[in-house]
Motif scaffolding. Sequence first.
Motif, PDB file in Angstrom:
ATOM      1  N   LEU A   1      -9.664  -2.147   9.612  1.00 54.73           N
ATOM      2  CA  LEU A   1      -9.930  -1.569   8.424  1.00 54.73           C
ATOM      3  C   LEU A   1      -9.940  -0.081   8.653  1.00 54.73           C
ATOM      4  O   LEU A   1      -9.789   0.685   7.618  1.00 54.73           O
ATOM      5  CB  LEU A   1     -11.415  -1.775   8.204  1.00 54.73           C
ATOM      6  N   ASN A   2      -9.959   0.550   9.866  1.00 56.46           N
ATOM      7  CA  ASN A   2     -10.009   1.988  10.037  1.00 56.46           C
ATOM      8  C   ASN A   2      -8.579   2.302  10.201  1.00 56.46           C
ATOM      9  O   ASN A   2      -8.169   3.434  10.517  1.00 56.46           O
ATOM     10  CB  ASN A   2     -10.824   2.241  11.081  1.00 56.46           C
ATOM     11  N   ALA A   3      -7.632   1.502  10.189  1.00 59.39           N
ATOM     12  CA  ALA A   3      -5.993   1.716  10.424  1.00 59.39           C
ATOM     13  C   ALA A   3      -5.240   1.155   9.489  1.00 59.39           C
ATOM     14  O   ALA A   3      -4.322   0.182   9.897  1.00 59.39           O
ATOM     15  CB  ALA A   3      -5.966   1.423  12.023  1.00 59.39           C
ATOM     16  N   PRO A   4      -5.548   1.233   8.281  1.00 58.83           N
ATOM     17  CA  PRO A   4      -4.626   0.537   7.186  1.00 58.83           C
ATOM     18  C   PRO A   4      -3.217   0.983   7.123  1.00 58.83           C
ATOM     19  O   PRO A   4      -2.691   1.911   7.360  1.00 58.83           O
ATOM     20  CB  PRO A   4      -5.233   1.239   5.868  1.00 58.83           C
ATOM     21  N   THR A   5      -2.404  -0.014   6.883  1.00 57.51           N
ATOM     22  CA  THR A   5      -0.832   0.322   7.044  1.00 57.51           C
ATOM     23  C   THR A   5      -0.507   1.084   5.693  1.00 57.51           C
ATOM     24  O   THR A   5      -1.374   1.036   4.851  1.00 57.51           O
ATOM     25  CB  THR A   5      -0.057  -1.064   7.030  1.00 57.51           C
ATOM     26  N   PRO A   6       0.676   1.629   5.644  1.00 56.25           N
ATOM     27  CA  PRO A   6       1.074   2.335   4.652  1.00 56.25           C
ATOM     28  C   PRO A   6       1.072   1.631   3.352  1.00 56.25           C
ATOM     29  O   PRO A   6       0.695   2.037   2.215  1.00 56.25           O
ATOM     30  CB  PRO A   6       2.598   2.875   4.772  1.00 56.25           C
ATOM     31  N   TRP A   7       1.268   0.202   3.374  1.00 57.24           N
ATOM     32  CA  TRP A   7       1.363  -0.718   2.219  1.00 57.24           C
ATOM     33  C   TRP A   7      -0.040  -0.652   1.816  1.00 57.24           C
ATOM     34  O   TRP A   7      -0.127  -0.647   0.564  1.00 57.24           O
ATOM     35  CB  TRP A   7       2.148  -1.795   2.498  1.00 57.24           C
ATOM     36  N   SER A   8      -0.814  -0.966   2.618  1.00 54.96           N
ATOM     37  CA  SER A   8      -2.376  -1.311   2.362  1.00 54.96           C
ATOM     38  C   SER A   8      -2.910   0.284   1.754  1.00 54.96           C
ATOM     39  O   SER A   8      -3.531  -0.025   0.735  1.00 54.96           O
ATOM     40  CB  SER A   8      -3.237  -1.542   3.498  1.00 54.96           C
TER      41      SER A   8
END
Length: 219
Positions: free
Chosen positions: A76-83
Amino acid sequence: MQGSGYLAIWSDLAPQDETDWAHWITREHAAERVGINGFLACRIFRALGASVNRYFIVYELKDERVVGGPDYLARLNAPTPWSQRIMPRLGNFARGGGRVAASAGTGQGGIVAPLRLDTAPSWDAATLVAELARLDRIIAARLLLTDIAQTSIKTREKGMRSNDGSFVALLLIEGLDEAAVRDALHHLRKTLPAEDHGAIDSLPLYRLAFSLPKRLLPG
């Protein structure tokens, strides 16, 4: 449902965002989540007859500790660029996770009624879900209780959305078809207290659109 924990999420999408969201959830996000330690499966449902594009997602978890566990929080603290592109577009977002408090029936249905409750049930959950699961063409019924403390943990993803909502409990009814689930809601209305009738009357049904158990992940 597998395991004794759950995570449930609702969100609305503008028409112009729906295709991007559908590709994101099926090609990246669901697999990312199910790949987390303690996540066992994901099911995605679309609302029937709603005036907006509304989706309901339920994740099956090993137990309730997964919601606030280190592996999930790290994701949750490292969302992907798409997220990062999708999260701010999600409207009427609601999220809650915790434990399966009562369950009856075997298997999963293609049509579900997820009834969110804002107060802890005062009725006998085990008796009610068993009664619902005995109705014609109802596959299963479950009462899920939200761990508010774990659900409310601040994360980077949470900060990307505005006005997140939650709930105290979720009554999930699963059936073979719309008519069966609507009949179950009619039965439920005669059983639950009057203060819950409004939520029952306004509840849309949802049809299964996509599912991903952990065993289908690559590798």
